[in-house]
Design an enzyme around this catalytic site. Structure first.
Site, PDB file in Angstrom:
ATOM      1  N   GLU A  27       4.912  -4.838   7.158  1.00  0.00           N
ATOM      2  CA  GLU A  27       4.155  -3.770   7.831  1.00  0.00           C
ATOM      3  C   GLU A  27       4.630  -3.500   9.255  1.00  0.00           C
ATOM      4  O   GLU A  27       4.564  -2.369   9.729  1.00  0.00           O
ATOM      5  CB  GLU A  27       2.653  -4.111   7.859  1.00  0.00           C
ATOM      6  CG  GLU A  27       1.962  -4.035   6.505  1.00  0.00           C
ATOM      7  CD  GLU A  27       2.000  -5.326   5.718  1.00  0.00           C
ATOM      8  OE1 GLU A  27       2.808  -6.232   6.049  1.00  0.00           O
ATOM      9  OE2 GLU A  27       1.220  -5.455   4.761  1.00  0.00           O
ATOM     10  N   ALA A  76       0.867  -1.170   0.000  1.00  0.00           N
ATOM     11  CA  ALA A  76       0.000   0.000   0.000  1.00  0.00           C
ATOM     12  C   ALA A  76       0.906   1.223   0.000  1.00  0.00           C
ATOM     13  O   ALA A  76       2.061   1.148   0.438  1.00  0.00           O
ATOM     14  CB  ALA A  76      -0.881  -0.019   1.242  1.00  0.00           C
ATOM     15  N   GLU A  85      -0.520  -9.386  -0.461  1.00  0.00           N
ATOM     16  CA  GLU A  85      -1.948  -9.610  -0.199  1.00  0.00           C
ATOM     17  C   GLU A  85      -2.731  -9.683  -1.509  1.00  0.00           C
ATOM     18  O   GLU A  85      -3.670 -10.468  -1.645  1.00  0.00           O
ATOM     19  CB  GLU A  85      -2.468  -8.504   0.723  1.00  0.00           C
ATOM     20  CG  GLU A  85      -1.874  -8.657   2.127  1.00  0.00           C
ATOM     21  CD  GLU A  85      -2.081  -7.429   3.018  1.00  0.00           C
ATOM     22  OE1 GLU A  85      -1.706  -6.314   2.607  1.00  0.00           O
ATOM     23  OE2 GLU A  85      -2.630  -7.587   4.121  1.00  0.00           O
ATOM     24  N   GLY A 129       0.675  -4.967   0.876  1.00  0.00           N
ATOM     25  CA  GLY A 129      -0.509  -5.083   0.013  1.00  0.00           C
ATOM     26  C   GLY A 129      -0.227  -5.800  -1.303  1.00  0.00           C
ATOM     27  O   GLY A 129      -1.155  -6.317  -1.931  1.00  0.00           O
TER      28      GLY A 129
HETATM   29  N1  CAA Z   1       4.588   3.089  -0.882  1.00  0.00           N
HETATM   30  C1  CAA Z   1       4.984   4.266  -1.446  1.00  0.00           C
HETATM   31  N2  CAA Z   1       6.154   4.396  -2.098  1.00  0.00           N
HETATM   32  C2  CAA Z   1       6.958   3.321  -2.166  1.00  0.00           C
HETATM   33  C3  CAA Z   1       6.603   2.076  -1.589  1.00  0.00           C
HETATM   34  C4  CAA Z   1       5.348   1.988  -0.929  1.00  0.00           C
HETATM   35  N3  CAA Z   1       4.898   0.848  -0.377  1.00  0.00           N
HETATM   36  N4  CAA Z   1       7.611   1.213  -1.791  1.00  0.00           N
HETATM   37  C5  CAA Z   1       8.569   1.892  -2.478  1.00  0.00           C
HETATM   38  N5  CAA Z   1       8.171   3.162  -2.709  1.00  0.00           N
HETATM   39  C6  CAA Z   1       8.900   4.217  -3.410  1.00  0.00           C
HETATM   40  C7  CAA Z   1      10.065   4.735  -2.569  1.00  0.00           C
HETATM   41  O1  CAA Z   1       9.606   5.696  -1.626  1.00  0.00           O
HETATM   42  C8  CAA Z   1      10.948   5.336  -3.635  1.00  0.00           C
HETATM   43  O2  CAA Z   1      10.407   6.591  -4.017  1.00  0.00           O
HETATM   44  P1  CAA Z   1      11.406   7.838  -4.319  1.00  0.00           P
HETATM   45  O3  CAA Z   1      12.241   7.379  -5.478  1.00  0.00           O
HETATM   46  O4  CAA Z   1      10.465   8.937  -4.655  1.00  0.00           O
HETATM   47  O5  CAA Z   1      12.203   8.031  -3.071  1.00  0.00           O
HETATM   48  C9  CAA Z   1      10.740   4.379  -4.823  1.00  0.00           C
HETATM   49  O6  CAA Z   1       9.515   3.686  -4.565  1.00  0.00           O
HETATM   50  C10 CAA Z   1      11.852   3.353  -4.953  1.00  0.00           C
HETATM   51  O7  CAA Z   1      11.971   2.702  -3.704  1.00  0.00           O
HETATM   52  P2  CAA Z   1      13.372   2.628  -2.889  1.00  0.00           P
HETATM   53  O8  CAA Z   1      14.243   3.784  -3.222  1.00  0.00           O
HETATM   54  O9  CAA Z   1      13.049   2.404  -1.465  1.00  0.00           O
HETATM   55  O10 CAA Z   1      14.000   1.315  -3.561  1.00  0.00           O
HETATM   56  P3  CAA Z   1      15.002   0.274  -2.879  1.00  0.00           P
HETATM   57  O11 CAA Z   1      15.475  -0.604  -3.966  1.00  0.00           O
HETATM   58  O12 CAA Z   1      16.014   0.967  -2.049  1.00  0.00           O
HETATM   59  O13 CAA Z   1      14.076  -0.593  -1.872  1.00  0.00           O
HETATM   60  C11 CAA Z   1      12.085  -1.780  -1.237  1.00  0.00           C
HETATM   61  C12 CAA Z   1      13.021  -1.365  -2.392  1.00  0.00           C
HETATM   62  C13 CAA Z   1      12.828  -2.763  -0.322  1.00  0.00           C
HETATM   63  C14 CAA Z   1      10.891  -2.475  -1.838  1.00  0.00           C
HETATM   64  C15 CAA Z   1      11.667  -0.529  -0.450  1.00  0.00           C
HETATM   65  O14 CAA Z   1      11.162   0.433  -1.364  1.00  0.00           O
HETATM   66  C16 CAA Z   1      10.624  -0.775   0.594  1.00  0.00           C
HETATM   67  O15 CAA Z   1      10.927  -1.288   1.646  1.00  0.00           O
HETATM   68  N6  CAA Z   1       9.357  -0.399   0.291  1.00  0.00           N
HETATM   69  C17 CAA Z   1       8.289  -0.452   1.240  1.00  0.00           C
HETATM   70  C18 CAA Z   1       7.768  -1.863   1.374  1.00  0.00           C
HETATM   71  C19 CAA Z   1       6.675  -1.910   2.419  1.00  0.00           C
HETATM   72  O16 CAA Z   1       6.878  -1.585   3.567  1.00  0.00           O
HETATM   73  N7  CAA Z   1       5.464  -2.344   2.012  1.00  0.00           N
HETATM   74  C20 CAA Z   1       4.338  -2.435   2.888  1.00  0.00           C
HETATM   75  C21 CAA Z   1       3.545  -1.176   2.828  1.00  0.00           C
HETATM   76  S1  CAA Z   1       2.272  -1.127   4.062  1.00  0.00           S
HETATM   77  C22 CAA Z   1       1.034  -2.082   3.476  1.00  0.00           C
HETATM   78  O17 CAA Z   1       1.101  -2.635   2.412  1.00  0.00           O
HETATM   79  C23 CAA Z   1      -0.145  -2.174   4.381  1.00  0.00           C
HETATM   80  C24 CAA Z   1      -1.197  -3.131   3.950  1.00  0.00           C
HETATM   81  O18 CAA Z   1      -1.100  -4.308   4.179  1.00  0.00           O
HETATM   82  C25 CAA Z   1      -2.393  -2.648   3.344  1.00  0.00           C
END
Ligand code: CAA
Length: 257
Positions: free
Chosen positions: A131, A63, A111, A108
């Site tokens: 999460e 998400a 999911e 998500g």
């Molecule tokens: N939401 C919004 N933006 C996201 C995102 C997310 N879930 N995941 C990645 N992005 C964005 C980053 O902010 C970044 O944006 P900018 O270039 O503008 O800074 C871009 O995508 C590229 O990401 P990274 O620079 O972080 O890339 P990386 O290779 O260093 O890392 C990654 C990749 C490990 C996937 C890392 O991006 C990450 O940990 N992402 C978040 C994953 C996460 O926590 N997902 C769960 C979200 S909560 C959820 O989903 C709740 C639910 O159940 C409903």
């Protein structure tokens, strides 16, 4: 809507298209998916649906964290309900849905894959429910569907540690159906979709409904559901044709009814 690409056909494809945000799901994308799924549901010519992510890095990295950061309780509740509705709608589609997981399937994103019937993963795919690292828990069904799919022990560990796992582990744990080289992901997914599209769409629909019952009903009720569904198929054209074709040693010509 440019954040979602829908290619319509007997094998239709939904591509989440926000590669700069690793295809994170925000409200607008979830609402657009809802609209597309409504059309798919009412279009009898669509036989199989493929879901994938744009670019070569992510299926869906979760998400949208930027969108969730400013949400308070009411928006948070509305967001989880919207996400749940979308995942439920995928599960309730009468046709098979295949997730083609090309990269990160986190939060998500995992999911979403869990709400699909089958998962084909690239060797580059990385799965997880991270999460906990954001101070929240899975909110689009992960706490329920992950243990159903891979067992309680592993699901507990993954949701509590937030650690990622690779496609090979996903396959060993019964989550992923097949792991393929990255350049083979779409060809292999389409091959599987074509195989499914060659079956009786009506029998497939009943198989999906009965398999759903295994997850949603008590075993006794599920077994009765199977009997009734099986019996009901004996009134249908495709059952007559399928058995006749077998006995006549020829290919069946399905009417999908
Ligand atoms: N939401 C919004 N933006 C996201 C995102 C997310 N879930 N995941 C990645 N992005 C964005 C980053 O902010 C970044 O944006 P900018 O270039 O503008 O800074 C871009 O995508 C590229 O990401 P990274 O620079 O972080 O890339 P990386 O290779 O260093 O890392 C990654 C990749 C490990 C996937 C890392 O991006 C990450 O940990 N992402 C978040 C994953 C996460 O926590 N997902 C769960 C979200 S909560 C959820 O989903 C709740 C639910 O159940 C409903």
């Amino acid at each position: 809507m440019e954040d979602l690409i829908f290619e319509s056909g007997a094998i239709s494809t939904i591509t989440i298209n926000r590669p700069k945000a690793l295809n994170a799901l925000n409200r607008a994308v979830l609402e657009e998916i809802t609209r597309v799924l409504r059309d798919v549901r009412h279009d009898a010519s669509v036989r199989v649906l493929i879901v994938t992510g744009a670019g070569d890095r992510a299926f869906v990295a979760g998400a949208d964290i930027a969108a969730m950061a400013d949400m308070e309780i009411v928006e948070g509740l509305e967001f989880t309900r919207l996400g749940h509705r979308v995942m439920h709608t995928f599960e309730e589609l009468p046709i098979p849905v295949i997730a083609a997981v090309n990269g990160f399937a986190l939060g998500g994103g995992l999911e979403l894959a869990l709400a699909c019937d089958l998962i084909i993963a690239s060797e580059k795919a990385r799965f997880g429910q991270p999460e906990i690292n954001l101070g929240i828990i899975p909110g689009f069904g992960g706490t329920q569907r992950l243990p159903h799919r891979i067992g309680h022990a592993r699901a507990r560990e993954l949701i509590m540690t937030g650690e990622m796992f690779d496609a090979k582990s996903g396959c060993e744990w019964g989550l992923v159906n097949k792991v393929v080289a990255p350049d083979q992901l779409i060809p292999e997914t389409r091959k599987l979709a074509e195989k499914l599209a060659s079956k009786s769409g009506f029998a497939l629909r009943q198989a999906k409904a009965a398999l759903r019952a295994a997850a949603t009903m008590e075993e006794d009720a599920g077994l009765r559901f199977e009997q009734n569904t099986f019996g009901g198929l004996f009134a249908c054209a495709d059952k007559r044709e399928g058995m006749k074709a077998f006995l006549e040693k020829r290919e069946a010509k399905w009417q999908h009814k």
